[in-house]
Design an enzyme around this catalytic site. Structure first.
Site, PDB file in Angstrom:
ATOM      1  N   LYS A   1      -2.720   5.071  -3.139  1.00 47.74           N
ATOM      2  CA  LYS A   1      -3.784   6.014  -2.357  1.00 47.74           C
ATOM      3  C   LYS A   1      -4.235   7.133  -3.449  1.00 47.74           C
ATOM      4  O   LYS A   1      -3.098   7.669  -3.952  1.00 47.74           O
ATOM      5  CB  LYS A   1      -3.503   6.529  -1.008  1.00 47.74           C
ATOM      6  CG  LYS A   1      -3.244   5.297   0.059  1.00 47.74           C
ATOM      7  CD  LYS A   1      -4.427   4.700   0.340  1.00 47.74           C
ATOM      8  CE  LYS A   1      -4.078   3.965   1.504  1.00 47.74           C
ATOM      9  NZ  LYS A   1      -5.522   3.283   2.285  1.00 47.74           N
TER      10      LYS A   1
ATOM     11  N   LYS B   1      -1.080  -1.016  -4.466  1.00 46.94           N
ATOM     12  CA  LYS B   1      -2.214  -0.265  -4.199  1.00 46.94           C
ATOM     13  C   LYS B   1      -1.775   1.262  -3.949  1.00 46.94           C
ATOM     14  O   LYS B   1      -0.797   1.429  -3.242  1.00 46.94           O
ATOM     15  CB  LYS B   1      -2.982  -0.757  -2.848  1.00 46.94           C
ATOM     16  CG  LYS B   1      -4.056   0.102  -2.576  1.00 46.94           C
ATOM     17  CD  LYS B   1      -5.058  -0.757  -1.594  1.00 46.94           C
ATOM     18  CE  LYS B   1      -4.581  -0.461  -0.099  1.00 46.94           C
ATOM     19  NZ  LYS B   1      -5.384  -0.705   0.884  1.00 46.94           N
TER      20      LYS B   1
ATOM     21  N   ASP C   1     -14.645  -1.645   1.181  1.00 48.91           N
ATOM     22  CA  ASP C   1     -13.862  -1.747   2.389  1.00 48.91           C
ATOM     23  C   ASP C   1     -14.629  -1.191   3.515  1.00 48.91           C
ATOM     24  O   ASP C   1     -15.382  -2.089   4.150  1.00 48.91           O
ATOM     25  CB  ASP C   1     -12.401  -0.827   2.123  1.00 48.91           C
ATOM     26  CG  ASP C   1     -11.883  -0.941   3.479  1.00 48.91           C
ATOM     27  OD1 ASP C   1     -11.990  -1.229   4.656  1.00 48.91           O
ATOM     28  OD2 ASP C   1     -10.542  -0.154   3.484  1.00 48.91           O
TER      29      ASP C   1
ATOM     30  N   ASP D   1      -6.923   3.386  -4.091  1.00 49.49           N
ATOM     31  CA  ASP D   1      -7.875   3.230  -3.045  1.00 49.49           C
ATOM     32  C   ASP D   1      -8.281   4.705  -2.472  1.00 49.49           C
ATOM     33  O   ASP D   1      -7.213   5.572  -2.333  1.00 49.49           O
ATOM     34  CB  ASP D   1      -6.891   2.601  -2.036  1.00 49.49           C
ATOM     35  CG  ASP D   1      -7.618   2.513  -0.556  1.00 49.49           C
ATOM     36  OD1 ASP D   1      -8.926   2.843  -0.498  1.00 49.49           O
ATOM     37  OD2 ASP D   1      -7.056   2.086   0.537  1.00 49.49           O
TER      38      ASP D   1
ATOM     39  N   GLY E   1      -5.008  -3.902   5.122  1.00 43.63           N
ATOM     40  CA  GLY E   1      -3.971  -3.784   6.287  1.00 43.63           C
ATOM     41  C   GLY E   1      -4.252  -2.507   6.958  1.00 43.63           C
ATOM     42  O   GLY E   1      -5.098  -1.574   6.507  1.00 43.63           O
TER      43      GLY E   1
ATOM     44  N   LYS F   1     -10.945  -6.689   6.473  1.00 47.23           N
ATOM     45  CA  LYS F   1      -9.982  -6.445   7.583  1.00 47.23           C
ATOM     46  C   LYS F   1     -10.620  -6.894   8.915  1.00 47.23           C
ATOM     47  O   LYS F   1     -11.832  -6.661   9.240  1.00 47.23           O
ATOM     48  CB  LYS F   1      -9.912  -4.692   7.661  1.00 47.23           C
ATOM     49  CG  LYS F   1      -9.090  -4.045   6.475  1.00 47.23           C
ATOM     50  CD  LYS F   1      -9.043  -2.499   6.619  1.00 47.23           C
ATOM     51  CE  LYS F   1      -8.211  -2.127   5.384  1.00 47.23           C
ATOM     52  NZ  LYS F   1      -8.419  -0.463   5.327  1.00 47.23           N
TER      53      LYS F   1
ATOM     54  N   GLU G   1     -10.906   0.767  -4.851  1.00 49.02           N
ATOM     55  CA  GLU G   1     -11.303   0.538  -3.478  1.00 49.02           C
ATOM     56  C   GLU G   1     -12.159   1.785  -2.823  1.00 49.02           C
ATOM     57  O   GLU G   1     -11.620   2.921  -3.005  1.00 49.02           O
ATOM     58  CB  GLU G   1     -10.266   0.138  -2.598  1.00 49.02           C
ATOM     59  CG  GLU G   1     -10.564  -0.336  -1.115  1.00 49.02           C
ATOM     60  CD  GLU G   1      -9.364  -0.653  -0.560  1.00 49.02           C
ATOM     61  OE1 GLU G   1      -9.690  -1.201   0.481  1.00 49.02           O
ATOM     62  OE2 GLU G   1      -8.339  -0.708  -0.975  1.00 49.02           O
TER      63      GLU G   1
ATOM     64  N   SER H   1       0.948  -1.123  -0.081  1.00 48.01           N
ATOM     65  CA  SER H   1       0.055   0.028  -0.014  1.00 48.01           C
ATOM     66  C   SER H   1       0.979   1.271   0.052  1.00 48.01           C
ATOM     67  O   SER H   1       1.659   1.429   0.791  1.00 48.01           O
ATOM     68  CB  SER H   1      -0.904  -0.129   1.273  1.00 48.01           C
ATOM     69  OG  SER H   1      -1.799   0.919   1.400  1.00 48.01           O
TER      70      SER H   1
END
Length: 379
Positions: free
Chosen positions: A169, A167, A244, A194, A296, A268, A219, A141
């Protein structure tokens, strides 16, 4: 197998503060210090199981915080655990049903019960959960970077380390162009975005442009508590939506899937209240053909170990976020630390979570300690 019920003699909350090697930036903001609890649970034989809380110091990911977790655990959940023996960890979530929400507090305690239960049976945790894999694929991430060039440089480093999925952000103004540059440099990597709820349906044109980039998924693009608008958005996108923050229970997962709100679900453990609910969501998604992966929460080693055990279940078909300990910490609280080799973690086969707690390191990070027993509470 040890069929004797678990009688919990003592619960210790170790409050830790650990500094991330690098600041981590999402659409919510930037932080570098991670505050959390390690839960140590001792049974009548003196054996210990360990869990880890994942709530942050501020309520930006969810309404829970480190401080609210302490209150809920101390005043409500620990007394419920201590009131009678436990036959199986699946009972813990039922025992906690009278307390609404507070999934991260519940999960932290339930995780310690699972570890203790597996150790009493002299069995690895992943086998107690029904896991099958001897190794798991992992991704990384990557927080929001100042420029596209810096993002490409960061991605390149993790590609060279062998991570199976990137991934990235995103937020409005730091999305399409930055991802486009990554895709230009790395046309074949597994790449996802994400958003952490940073967009609305007013941004649909921007989100539709991401279809050009052959992403694995986007995401949680919309509100943290939404499944209706995500269904509208998914009908307009070729790229799969992954939910998520919207998914807290197997019922949430069912409704989202039936509405067509997503094609993938990120599980998660802390967000859904523990390993028992995680298994239920996994099993439902397996029945429906919905891919899942393990997200995570910047966990230290104990939480990371629980993630590894969960990811051995068969429907975890996409690389998760459980990167190496050295990605985040100068020194982790477990031995050995979590190691990633060519994007793979070899699942430990020792009883319980499979890693030992490094007491010396734990104590070096500890800022507070509270011990609970059936008769006494003392600091």
């Amino acid at each position: 197998m040890n069929n004797k019920p678990i009688s919990i003699r003592e619960v210790t909350l170790h409050r830790l503060v650990m500094r991330l090697i690098d600041p981590f930036t999402t659409s919510f903001g930037t932080f570098q210090d991670k505050e959390f609890f390690v839960i140590e649970m001792e049974d009548e034989t003196g054996a210990s199981g360990f869990g880890e809380s994942v709530a942050f110091s501020s309520p930006w990911y969810s309404e829970e915080t480190v401080e609210t977790n302490k209150h809920i655990m101390q005043q409500f959940l620990i007394p419920l655990l201590l009131e009678s023996p436990i036959e199986h960890p699946d009972e813990v979530s039922k025992r906690f049903e009278s307390i609404r929400g507070n999934n991260m507090a519940k999960s932290a305690l339930e995780g310690a019960v699972w570890d203790l239960y597996a150790k009493r049976n002299n069995n690895p945790l992943y086998k107690e959960l029904g896991g099958r894999k001897q190794q798991i694929d992992v991704g990384i991430s990557i927080g929001i970077q100042p420029t596209a060039n810096e993002l490409v440089h960061v991605v390149e480093g993790f590609v060279n380390e062998g991570y199976k999925r990137m991934k990235v952000k995103i937020k409005p103004g730091a999305d399409y162009e930055m991802l486009k540059e990554v895709r230009r440099h790395f046309p074949d990597i597994l790449l996802m975005a994400d958003a952490n709820s940073a967009y609305t349906l007013d941004d649909i044109d921007t989100l539709k442009k991401l279809d050009e980039l052959n992403l694995m998924m986007i995401e949680q693009p919309l509100s943290h508590d939404d499944i209706i608008d995500h269904a509208k958005l998914q009908s307009e996108l070729a790229t799969p939506i992954c939910l998520d923050e919207s998914i807290h229970t197997v019922e949430d997962a069912r409704k989202a899937v039936e509405l067509g709100s997503c094609k993938i679900i990120n599980i998660k453990i802390g967000r859904v209240g523990g390993l028992t609910e995680s298994k239920k969501i996994h099993d439902y998604c397996a029945q429906q053909g919905i891919a899942v992966w393990c997200g995570g929460m910047l966990e230290a080693g104990i939480g990371r170990a629980h993630n590894i055990a969960l990811t051995t279940l068969p429907q975890f078909v996409l690389p998760g976020d459980t990167a190496a300990s050295s990605r985040y910490w100068e020194k982790d609280i477990i031995v050995p630390e979590v190691i990633v080799e060519n994007g793979v973690i070899h699942v430990p086969d020792k009883p319980g979570i499979g890693y030992e707690v490094n007491r010396q390191v734990l104590e070096s990070y500890r800022v507070d300690k509270t011990v609970f027993s059936k008769n006494n509470i003392w600091a």
